[in-house]
Write a protein that holds these residues in place. Structure first.
Motif, mmCIF file in Angstrom:
data_model
loop_
_atom_site.group_PDB
_atom_site.id
_atom_site.type_symbol
_atom_site.label_atom_id
_atom_site.label_comp_id
_atom_site.label_asym_id
_atom_site.label_seq_id
_atom_site.Cartn_x
_atom_site.Cartn_y
_atom_site.Cartn_z
ATOM 1 N N PRO A 36 0.761 -1.240 0.000
ATOM 2 C CA PRO A 36 0.000 0.000 0.000
ATOM 3 C C PRO A 36 0.797 1.299 0.000
ATOM 4 N N PHE A 37 2.112 1.239 -0.002
ATOM 5 C CA PHE A 37 2.837 2.479 0.224
ATOM 6 C C PHE A 37 3.709 2.927 -0.940
ATOM 7 N N SER A 38 3.555 2.341 -2.114
ATOM 8 C CA SER A 38 4.399 2.756 -3.224
ATOM 9 C C SER A 38 3.583 2.861 -4.501
ATOM 10 N N ALA A 39 3.951 3.793 -5.329
ATOM 11 C CA ALA A 39 3.338 3.952 -6.642
ATOM 12 C C ALA A 39 4.245 4.856 -7.452
ATOM 13 N N VAL A 40 4.157 4.762 -8.762
ATOM 14 C CA VAL A 40 4.971 5.592 -9.643
ATOM 15 C C VAL A 40 4.137 6.793 -10.065
ATOM 16 N N ALA A 41 4.659 7.997 -9.834
ATOM 17 C CA ALA A 41 3.938 9.213 -10.186
ATOM 18 C C ALA A 41 3.819 9.325 -11.699
ATOM 19 N N PRO A 238 13.844 -4.581 12.188
ATOM 20 C CA PRO A 238 13.580 -5.351 13.407
ATOM 21 C C PRO A 238 12.527 -6.426 13.170
ATOM 22 N N SER A 239 12.733 -7.585 13.761
ATOM 23 C CA SER A 239 11.791 -8.688 13.562
ATOM 24 C C SER A 239 10.410 -8.336 14.106
ATOM 25 N N GLY A 240 10.347 -7.539 15.181
ATOM 26 C CA GLY A 240 9.057 -7.137 15.733
ATOM 27 C C GLY A 240 8.224 -6.368 14.732
ATOM 28 N N TRP A 241 8.871 -5.514 13.964
ATOM 29 C CA TRP A 241 8.171 -4.752 12.928
ATOM 30 C C TRP A 241 7.665 -5.679 11.828
ATOM 31 N N ARG A 242 8.516 -6.594 11.383
ATOM 32 C CA ARG A 242 8.114 -7.505 10.310
ATOM 33 C C ARG A 242 6.960 -8.401 10.747
ATOM 34 N N GLU A 243 6.972 -8.793 12.017
ATOM 35 C CA GLU A 243 5.909 -9.654 12.515
ATOM 36 C C GLU A 243 4.607 -8.883 12.771
ATOM 37 N N ALA A 244 4.735 -7.608 13.068
ATOM 38 C CA ALA A 244 3.539 -6.795 13.328
ATOM 39 C C ALA A 244 2.844 -6.360 12.048
ATOM 40 N N ALA A 270 0.115 -16.934 1.896
ATOM 41 C CA ALA A 270 0.673 -16.047 0.867
ATOM 42 C C ALA A 270 0.549 -14.591 1.285
ATOM 43 N N PHE A 271 -0.590 -14.253 1.870
ATOM 44 C CA PHE A 271 -0.802 -12.893 2.377
ATOM 45 C C PHE A 271 0.246 -12.556 3.428
ATOM 46 N N LEU A 272 0.478 -13.481 4.354
ATOM 47 C CA LEU A 272 1.451 -13.238 5.414
ATOM 48 C C LEU A 272 2.855 -13.092 4.854
ATOM 49 N N ARG A 273 3.245 -13.965 3.919
ATOM 50 C CA ARG A 273 4.583 -13.877 3.333
ATOM 51 C C ARG A 273 4.786 -12.553 2.612
ATOM 52 N N GLU A 274 3.785 -12.153 1.834
ATOM 53 C CA GLU A 274 3.913 -10.908 1.084
ATOM 54 C C GLU A 274 3.994 -9.705 2.028
ATOM 55 N N SER A 275 3.199 -9.730 3.087
ATOM 56 C CA SER A 275 3.223 -8.631 4.051
ATOM 57 C C SER A 275 4.582 -8.515 4.726
ATOM 58 N N ILE A 276 5.151 -9.644 5.155
ATOM 59 C CA ILE A 276 6.454 -9.625 5.819
ATOM 60 C C ILE A 276 7.544 -9.158 4.867
ATOM 61 N N THR A 277 7.456 -9.569 3.599
ATOM 62 C CA THR A 277 8.423 -9.112 2.600
ATOM 63 C C THR A 277 8.330 -7.607 2.408
ATOM 64 N N GLN A 278 7.109 -7.099 2.375
ATOM 65 C CA GLN A 278 6.946 -5.657 2.209
ATOM 66 C C GLN A 278 7.492 -4.897 3.407
ATOM 67 N N ALA A 279 7.225 -5.402 4.614
ATOM 68 C CA ALA A 279 7.707 -4.716 5.815
ATOM 69 C C ALA A 279 9.216 -4.565 5.797
ATOM 70 N N ARG A 281 11.031 -3.889 3.424
ATOM 71 C CA ARG A 281 11.446 -2.804 2.526
ATOM 72 C C ARG A 281 11.143 -1.424 3.108
ATOM 73 N N MET A 282 10.513 -1.386 4.272
ATOM 74 C CA MET A 282 10.114 -0.116 4.871
ATOM 75 C C MET A 282 10.965 0.164 6.099
ATOM 76 N N ASP A 283 11.121 1.441 6.422
ATOM 77 C CA ASP A 283 11.945 1.806 7.577
ATOM 78 C C ASP A 283 11.096 1.839 8.840
ATOM 79 N N ALA A 284 11.472 1.038 9.825
ATOM 80 C CA ALA A 284 10.685 0.914 11.056
ATOM 81 C C ALA A 284 10.637 2.223 11.834
ATOM 82 N N ASN A 285 11.730 2.972 11.879
ATOM 83 C CA ASN A 285 11.710 4.243 12.601
ATOM 84 C C ASN A 285 10.733 5.228 11.964
ATOM 85 N N ASP A 286 10.724 5.291 10.631
ATOM 86 C CA ASP A 286 9.803 6.199 9.954
ATOM 87 C C ASP A 286 8.359 5.853 10.294
ATOM 88 N N ILE A 287 8.022 4.556 10.284
ATOM 89 C CA ILE A 287 6.669 4.123 10.612
ATOM 90 C C ILE A 287 6.359 4.391 12.080
#
Length: 377
Positions: A36-41, A238-244, A270-279, A281-287
């Motif tokens: 949900p957090f990326s798109a090409v302008a 952090p693993s906590g972020w990926r799991e959350a 599949a939903f869980l795997r894709e979500s963890i993969t996406q997490a 790629r994101m910065d935990a501090n920013d979130i």
């Protein structure tokens, strides 16, 4: 007259009526609920950076230099006094940026010729809010030493970009989604002379509580309590972020859509795997900072003082803002020129994240802009 037989323009005028149109399957490319957090302008824009020196945040912290990235599309139109009359501010959701709002789904549904926010008619402004996109944020290097900004800081910096950098004292309208919608509510109260109308989408005019607050606390605690976070100085997500994040993702979506798209264990895995993969790629501090920044949000006490025209849009399958609480029915009568629509959700909508599928709600933007153009009541 039964609400379902009311035409859309009239429906928007009737506070409390819910749209029950059966929408077709969403088409068009763009951010999915799985990513949900990326798109090409795809909207042609002019881009810039506004820099504010010695900026003092609401908690008293002073940052030597704050950068707010922004983009504009279209041409300003001016009245006889030289004031811009067609500026519309577009505000993004948590963890996103103005770039997402310039992606193909938004261009096709809102900004293309003949669409409600036709970029040949309006001067469109897309800031990256503090902590997001190409604006100053923890992941630039400060990490957990970055100032603990709040929504009021966010709105103050947006206001400074509009008024000081772009030289526009008054916006024709603000349209904000989720966090951006909450920002819009604050704009109408903090800068009543600076905005004529606002359309908050999936953003309630009250402090964050209940499920929405629990969700935020769950995610931020999973980050802060994780030894891998290392006080913000982690080398890997952090693993906590990926799991959350799968919980984060699940609550973005709508129950009817999840019921239709996750029929079995394989689909759930599949939903869980894709979500963890996406997490990852994101910065935990920013979130972390973005989620905690909502702590100072509470427009409810000042709703009666709002001068702007308001159309609030929510979706019945939004799990963050449950319609069962009847929040809009309770609070919108306090807004003197306030109206609202609750759009019915279904298996082809996306719950809270229907915000990222403007083809499903563009006609409400058209009705909002028609309302803005009406003569004063």
């Amino acid at each position: 007259m039964h609400p379902l037989s009311v035409s859309l323009p009239l429906l928007v005028l009737l506070a409390g009526c819910a749209s029950s149109r059966s929408w077709g399957t969403a088409t068009g490319e763009g951010p999915s609920t799985a990513a949900p957090f990326s798109a090409v302008a795809e909207l042609a824009t002019q881009e810039g950076d506004a820099t504010f020196t010695s900026y003092r945040f609401s908690d008293g912290t002073v940052m030597p230099e704050v950068r707010i990235h922004y983009a504009t599309a279209g041409t300003p139109r001016r009245d006889a006094a030289g004031r811009v009359t067609n500026a519309v501010l577009l505000l993004h959701w948590t963890g996103s940026s103005g770039e997402v709002l310039r992606g193909k789904p938004f261009v096709d549904a809102l900004f293309a010729p003949g669409k409600p926010l036709d970029a040949t008619k309006y001067f469109l402004i897309f800031p990256d809010s503090i902590g997001h996109g190409r604006s100053s944020k923890p992941s630039d290097g400060a990490r957990a030493r970055f100032p603990a900004y709040g929504y009021r800081d966010m709105v103050d910096l947006q206001h400074r970009v509009v008024t000081e950098t772009l030289g526009i004292p008054r916006l024709h309208a603000i349209i904000g989604v989720s966090m951006g919608g909450m920002n819009a509510w604050l704009w109408s109260e903090l800068y009543p002379e600076a905005v004529g109308a606002l359309m908050p989408i999936v953003a309630l005019p009250t402090r964050i509580s209940g499920r929405n607050l629990l969700w935020r606390r769950f995610v931020t605690h999973r980050i802060r309590d994780d030894p891998d976070w290392k006080g913000g100085d982690y080398a890997a997500p952090p693993s906590g972020w990926r799991e959350a994040f799968p919980v984060f993702r699940m609550l973005l979506d709508g129950v009817p859509h999840l019921q239709a798209t996750i029929p079995d264990g394989a689909a759930a895995d599949a939903f869980l795997r894709e979500s963890i993969t996406q997490a990852a790629r994101m910065d935990a501090n920013d979130i972390l900072y973005a989620l905690e920044s909502s702590a100072d949000y509470d427009p409810e006490p000042a709703l009666g003082a709002i001068r702007a025209k308001v159309l609030a849009l929510n979706f019945s399958d939004d799990e963050f803002n449950p319609v069962a609480l009847h929040t809009l029915e309770r609070l919108m009568p306090r807004v003197k020129r306030g109206r609202f629509v609750i759009q019915e959700g279904h298996e082809h909508s996306f719950g809270h994240f229907t915000q990222a599928h403007p083809e499903l709600w563009a006609e409400h933007v058209a009705s909002f802009l028609a309302y803005v153009e009406q003569a004063p009541e």
